[in-house]
Write an enzyme that holds these catalytic residues in place. Structure first.
Site, PDB file in Angstrom:
ATOM      1  N   ALA A 229       0.822  -1.216   0.000  1.00  0.00           N
ATOM      2  CA  ALA A 229       0.000   0.000   0.000  1.00  0.00           C
ATOM      3  C   ALA A 229       0.859   1.271   0.000  1.00  0.00           C
ATOM      4  O   ALA A 229       1.896   1.323   0.671  1.00  0.00           O
ATOM      5  CB  ALA A 229      -0.924  -0.018   1.222  1.00  0.00           C
ATOM      6  N   PRO A 230       0.436   2.269  -0.775  1.00  0.00           N
ATOM      7  CA  PRO A 230      -0.771   2.329  -1.625  1.00  0.00           C
ATOM      8  C   PRO A 230      -0.595   1.740  -3.023  1.00  0.00           C
ATOM      9  O   PRO A 230      -1.536   1.749  -3.824  1.00  0.00           O
ATOM     10  CB  PRO A 230      -1.024   3.833  -1.727  1.00  0.00           C
ATOM     11  N   GLY A 231       0.623   1.243  -3.353  1.00  0.00           N
ATOM     12  CA  GLY A 231       0.774   0.541  -4.614  1.00  0.00           C
ATOM     13  C   GLY A 231       1.835   1.072  -5.562  1.00  0.00           C
ATOM     14  O   GLY A 231       1.781   0.789  -6.756  1.00  0.00           O
ATOM     15  N   ASP A 284       9.233  -3.186  -0.140  1.00  0.00           N
ATOM     16  CA  ASP A 284       9.748  -1.892   0.321  1.00  0.00           C
ATOM     17  C   ASP A 284       9.237  -1.605   1.726  1.00  0.00           C
ATOM     18  O   ASP A 284       8.873  -0.488   2.055  1.00  0.00           O
ATOM     19  CB  ASP A 284       9.318  -0.784  -0.658  1.00  0.00           C
ATOM     20  N   LYS A 313      16.355  -0.561   4.866  1.00  0.00           N
ATOM     21  CA  LYS A 313      16.429   0.759   5.480  1.00  0.00           C
ATOM     22  C   LYS A 313      17.668   0.825   6.366  1.00  0.00           C
ATOM     23  O   LYS A 313      17.891  -0.064   7.204  1.00  0.00           O
ATOM     24  CB  LYS A 313      15.173   1.039   6.313  1.00  0.00           C
TER      25      LYS A 313
END
Length: 363
Positions: A229-231, A284, A313
């Site tokens: 999300a959100p894509g 991600d 990260k």
């Protein structure tokens, strides 16, 4: 930023561009990597927020060997890799002659000239000066025999440090970025749900040869986007004609759902398991790097996907140490499980405080 006058005519420096702020990380990386292959030298310039570092060989030996032994594609934090001379001081009355003379004395020849500046605000301000000198310098180098129609694809890089300081370097086909400044600039699609979409697009350009896109990024493939999300990343998969499992408790873009290519499952990406083997895993998720490694390691050992692209990260300090720790852990785990794979990791232009990792299983 001023620099010393060149006192020797040996290209004994390895000049590397990077994102401003990541100079200490690149310096730590090349120092360790150079030591591992027995290359003697040291980082002589890694000023924070300068956008580049300089590694200098001992005893004025040419830097060609380390440039060749540690190719750009093997480095995490470098954007560009050049064999270079020490910075050259210029007179504001005549900037052309010192550069032309240095190139002539070096015996270098090349097919093209690139004027570049550090990717910083100060660096960008030098762009107008570099542009104004482009044609007269090209003429001077042609007269001196350096600029030729056929020269093995070699390219001369003029890296402007200041109005009166420049570093002269050269790059070779197959071991360089073919984008100015080492930066692949992509246009953000107007209908993409987030700017993160460019991370995955750049990753494909970086890790998948263009001639292989038809075979490895095509219609009908099956993929999963963990933490979708959100894509933003799902958007890239859908645009390549893939069918996607979007795993996230958050809402997905209505436009993506309307394509009929996305199945949104409100589940935890760290524990979800696919119903069959997929072509691609992308991820991600913002979490601790080693937790992401644990998850991806499980996917690869169980062969739940053929290729994976995921972000790690990074902490604010000792980024190279953390990247190295994660990559060694992943490599050792796959080896212990008898899984053969190629692993690559780069700090991409569209990354910020993360690096992007690509893994492709063999066979």
């Amino acid at each position: 930023m001023r620099s010393e006058v060149v006192v020797n005519r040996v290209p004994n420096e390895w000049l590397l561009y990077c994102r401003a702020g990541f100079e200490p990380d690149l310096a730590a990386e090349v120092t360790q990597r150079a030591s591992e292959i027995g290359e003697f030298g040291q980082v002589v310039m890694a000023e924070t927020n300068s956008g580049f570092i300089r590694w200098q060989s001992h005893d004025f030996q040419p830097a060609n060997n380390i440039h060749r032994e540690l190719p750009l594609r093997s480095l995490v934090f470098a954007r560009q890799s050049l064999v270079a001379f020490e910075p050259l001081a210029l007179s504001r009355e005549d900037r052309i002659s010192p550069i032309a003379n240095l190139v002539k004395e070096s015996g270098w020849n090349f097919e093209s000239i690139w004027h570049e500046t550090p990717d910083t605000n100060d660096g960008k301000a030098l762009g107008r000066l570099a542009k104004s000198l482009s044609r007269p310098l090209e003429s001077a180098l042609k007269r001196g025999g350096g600029l030729r129609r056929k020269a093995g694809g070699r390219r001369l890089h003029l890296f402007w440090l200041a109005g009166d300081s420049i570093q002269v370097g050269i790059s070779f086909p197959g071991n360089r970025s073919d984008h100015p400044g080492g930066i692949l600039r992509l246009r953000h699609p107007a209908d993409a749900p987030s700017r993160s979409t460019l991370k995955l697009e750049e990753a494909w350009h970086t890790f998948v040869p263009r001639e292989a896109w038809e075979a490895r990024l095509h219609d009908g493939m099956q993929a999963v986007d963990l933490g979708a999300a959100p894509g933003g990343w799902t958007y890239q998969l859908v645009r390549r004609g893939m069918f996607v499992y979007a795993i996230d408790n958050g809402p997905m873009s209505p436009g993506l759902m309307a394509t009929g290519q996305v199945e949104h499952l409100r589940e935890d990406g760290f524990v979800w398991e696919p119903p069959y083997r997929l072509d691609w895993l992308v991820c991600d998720i913002v979490d601790k790097p080693m937790r992401v490694i644990d998850m991806v390691e499980r996917w690869l050992i169980k062969r739940w996907c053929r290729e994976a692209i995921f972000n790690l990260k990074l902490p604010m300090k000792k980024r190279w140490d953390e990247v190295r720790r994660c990559l060694i852990r992943l490599e050792n785990a796959l080896k212990a499980a008898g899984v053969s794979a190629s692993i690559a990791c780069r700090h991409l232009y569209h990354d910020r405080e993360e690096v992007t990792v690509h893994v492709r299983l063999d066979g």
